[in-house]
Every structure is written in structure tokens, then in C-alpha cells.
Design a protein around this motif. Structure first.
Motif, PDB file in Angstrom:
ATOM      1  N   ARG A 208      36.700   5.885 -14.314  1.00 59.07           N
ATOM      2  CA  ARG A 208      36.736   4.413 -14.371  1.00 59.07           C
ATOM      3  C   ARG A 208      37.967   3.881 -13.636  1.00 59.07           C
ATOM      4  O   ARG A 208      37.875   2.924 -12.859  1.00 59.07           O
ATOM      5  N   LEU A 209      39.140   4.487 -13.884  1.00 57.22           N
ATOM      6  CA  LEU A 209      40.340   4.084 -13.165  1.00 57.22           C
ATOM      7  C   LEU A 209      40.202   4.378 -11.675  1.00 57.22           C
ATOM      8  O   LEU A 209      40.634   3.586 -10.832  1.00 57.22           O
ATOM      9  N   GLY A 210      39.596   5.518 -11.367  1.00 54.90           N
ATOM     10  CA  GLY A 210      39.386   5.865  -9.970  1.00 54.90           C
ATOM     11  C   GLY A 210      38.472   4.881  -9.264  1.00 54.90           C
ATOM     12  O   GLY A 210      38.689   4.524  -8.103  1.00 54.90           O
ATOM     13  N   ARG A 211      37.439   4.424  -9.967  1.00 54.86           N
ATOM     14  CA  ARG A 211      36.513   3.452  -9.382  1.00 54.86           C
ATOM     15  C   ARG A 211      37.234   2.139  -9.073  1.00 54.86           C
ATOM     16  O   ARG A 211      36.958   1.495  -8.048  1.00 54.86           O
ATOM     17  N   THR A 212      38.182   1.769  -9.937  1.00 54.18           N
ATOM     18  CA  THR A 212      38.980   0.568  -9.681  1.00 54.18           C
ATOM     19  C   THR A 212      39.814   0.736  -8.415  1.00 54.18           C
ATOM     20  O   THR A 212      39.942  -0.189  -7.610  1.00 54.18           O
ATOM     21  N   VAL A 213      40.377   1.925  -8.230  1.00 50.93           N
ATOM     22  CA  VAL A 213      41.153   2.209  -7.020  1.00 50.93           C
ATOM     23  C   VAL A 213      40.278   2.075  -5.780  1.00 50.93           C
ATOM     24  O   VAL A 213      40.668   1.455  -4.781  1.00 50.93           O
ATOM     25  N   VAL A 214      39.077   2.643  -5.822  1.00 47.95           N
ATOM     26  CA  VAL A 214      38.156   2.575  -4.678  1.00 47.95           C
ATOM     27  C   VAL A 214      37.757   1.122  -4.392  1.00 47.95           C
ATOM     28  O   VAL A 214      37.748   0.678  -3.235  1.00 47.95           O
ATOM     29  N   ASP A 215      37.424   0.373  -5.441  1.00 48.94           N
ATOM     30  CA  ASP A 215      37.027  -1.024  -5.254  1.00 48.94           C
ATOM     31  C   ASP A 215      38.179  -1.855  -4.685  1.00 48.94           C
ATOM     32  O   ASP A 215      37.970  -2.742  -3.850  1.00 48.94           O
ATOM     33  N   THR A 216      39.399  -1.574  -5.144  1.00 48.54           N
ATOM     34  CA  THR A 216      40.550  -2.324  -4.640  1.00 48.54           C
ATOM     35  C   THR A 216      40.849  -1.952  -3.196  1.00 48.54           C
ATOM     36  O   THR A 216      41.274  -2.802  -2.404  1.00 48.54           O
ATOM     37  N   ALA A 217      40.626  -0.698  -2.837  1.00 43.18           N
ATOM     38  CA  ALA A 217      40.784  -0.296  -1.435  1.00 43.18           C
ATOM     39  C   ALA A 217      39.799  -1.056  -0.559  1.00 43.18           C
ATOM     40  O   ALA A 217      40.135  -1.485   0.550  1.00 43.18           O
ATOM     41  N   ASP A 218      38.575  -1.255  -1.067  1.00 43.30           N
ATOM     42  CA  ASP A 218      37.589  -2.060  -0.327  1.00 43.30           C
ATOM     43  C   ASP A 218      38.121  -3.460  -0.073  1.00 43.30           C
ATOM     44  O   ASP A 218      38.017  -3.999   1.033  1.00 43.30           O
TER      45      ASP A 218
END
Length: 231
Positions: A208-218
Motif C-alpha cells: 500500500r505504501l509502495g503504491r502511494t510512491v508509484v502514484d506520486t511518481a506519476d
């Protein structure tokens, strides 16, 4: 200080120093590694576009942090392991997450052709991506105040043209220290759950935290370029 900042617990002293040092160490270790890895992916898959290489980075990062979270959650539940030992493993895994996020952010920058090696831009973008929406809001405000909003390009690219990063980096670091400590502490308690529950919570929480990182990179880097830049 904003209301959001005031609602967060204070993290200062030795704890702040440890987190700051860990972040800077992660960036220092992963900077060249991330660039070399992207180059190796391009050599192995010369037919793939920047978007396809970026997709590989997304999958690698999410798989890495999910597996590390599940492994520590499982270790913490093994009979005979003391609580202090379990917390030690959780602390080490937090550093794994930090290094993985630094590697991922810097690799994405390489795919997008954003050269972050000058000044303190590496630190700025890694913190932005790890902070999520609050990080992109802080960066967007700094870009706007610094006159970078008039020029085109992604938020990450425009940030390279912002003068005087020390103040914005200081604000980012202050928020990063508290947010990182609070989120990791919450996951740590879940990972100490008995049987396989700790592993499940650890893996789910890290993903879940990793998904936030990916979305923020987008949000920070925008869509990958259609073609690789020359050179």
C-alpha cells in the motif's frame, strides 16, 4: 506550521538524525546504481519504450517492498524470537523500504531524462515521491514561487529550475521525518501480530505504501516520454 503539521507527533533529536542520515545514505548508495540499472534494462530490451521500462521499474519496486514486508512480518511471528529482536528486524526492513524508494525514484528520473545530479535535487525528488500528495503540493508551491511554473514540462523537470533549494528541502525533510516515522511505526505494530497475520499485514502494508510512491511518481514525473532521448 499548518494544521496538518500540528496534528503530527513531534519527531526530533536522535530519531530525526537517524532518519535523515538513512535517507541521505540511501540516495548516495542508489544514485549511480539506479542509472546503471536503467541502462542495463535498455540494453537487454532495446525494443521497449520508456513507458515499458517504467512499467518494469514499477513492478520491481512493488514486488520488492511487498516481499520485504511479508518476510519481516513472518519473522516477527516465529516462536522464540523476542520482541526486541523483532523490532530490530522491522527497523532494518524500514531501511530496505527507504533504499528501494530512493532507487525507484532515481531510476524513474533516468527514464524520464530528468538529470537530478546537480545540487540537492535528488534529495528533493525522493522526499517528494515518498511524502505522497503533501510532497507534490509542497513542490508545486515551491516551483510556482520560484517562477518555474511558466516553463513547460513535468513537475520534476520544472523543479530543476527552482533556485535556492535549501529552504524547501528543509521543509520537506521536517515533514518527511515525521511522516516516515509515524507510518513505519504503525506497520511495525501490525507486523508483530501472531501466526501468519503479521506477514499478511507486513506485505499488504508495504504494498500500500509502495503504491502511494508509484502514484506520486506519476504525478511528479508525468507520463514517460514516447521515445528515448539521443545520447
Amino acid at each position: 506550521m499548518s494544521d496538518d503539521d500540528a496534528s503530527q507527533p513531534d519527531v526530533s533529536g536522535p530519531a530525526a538524525g537517524v532518519i535523515t542520515a538513512a535517507l541521505r545514505r540511501a540516495i548516495r548508495l542508489q544514485s549511480g546504481t539506479a542509472r546503471r540499472y536503467v541502462h542495463s534494462l535498455r540494453e537487454k530490451h532495446p525494443e521497449e519504450s520508456p513507458a515499458e521500462i517504467r512499467s518494469r521499474l514499477d513492478s520491481l519496486f512493488l514486488g520488492t517492498v511487498t516481499a520485504s514486508g511479508a518476510a519481516v512480518g513472518g519473522t516477527a511471528a516465529v516462536p522464540g524470537i523476542g520482541t526486541l529482536v523483532a523490532f530490530g528486524a522491522i527497523g532494518a526492513e524500514s531501511l530496505v523500504f527507504l533504499e528501494a524508494a530512493a532507487f525507484y525514484t532515481l531510476a524513474v528520473a533516468e527514464v524520464h531524462g530528468v538529470d537530478v545530479r546537480q545540487g540537492e535535487h535528488e534529495e528533493l525528488l525522493v522526499m517528494t515521491v515518498m511524502l505522497g500528495a503533501s510532497g507534490t503540493a509542497l513542490l508545486a508551491n515551491a516551483v510556482s514561487s520560484g517562477g518555474g511554473s511558466a516553463a513547460g514540462g513535468s513537475l520534476a523537470a520544472r523543479a530543476l529550475r527552482v533556485p535556492g533549494l535549501k529552504e524547501i528541502n528543509s521543509r520537506m525533510m521536517h515533514r518527511f521525518i515525521r511522516k516516515f516515522a509515524v507510518k513505519r511505526a504503525g506497520l511495525a505494530m501490525g507486523k508483530l501480530a501472531p501466526a501468519g497475520l503479521g506477514a499478511a499485514i507486513g506485505g499488504w502494508g508495504n504494498r500500500r505504501l509502495g503504491r502511494t510512491v508509484v502514484d506520486t511518481a506519476d504525478a511528479t514525473f508525468g507520463a514517460p516520454p514516447q521515445h528515448w532521448s539521443a545520447g
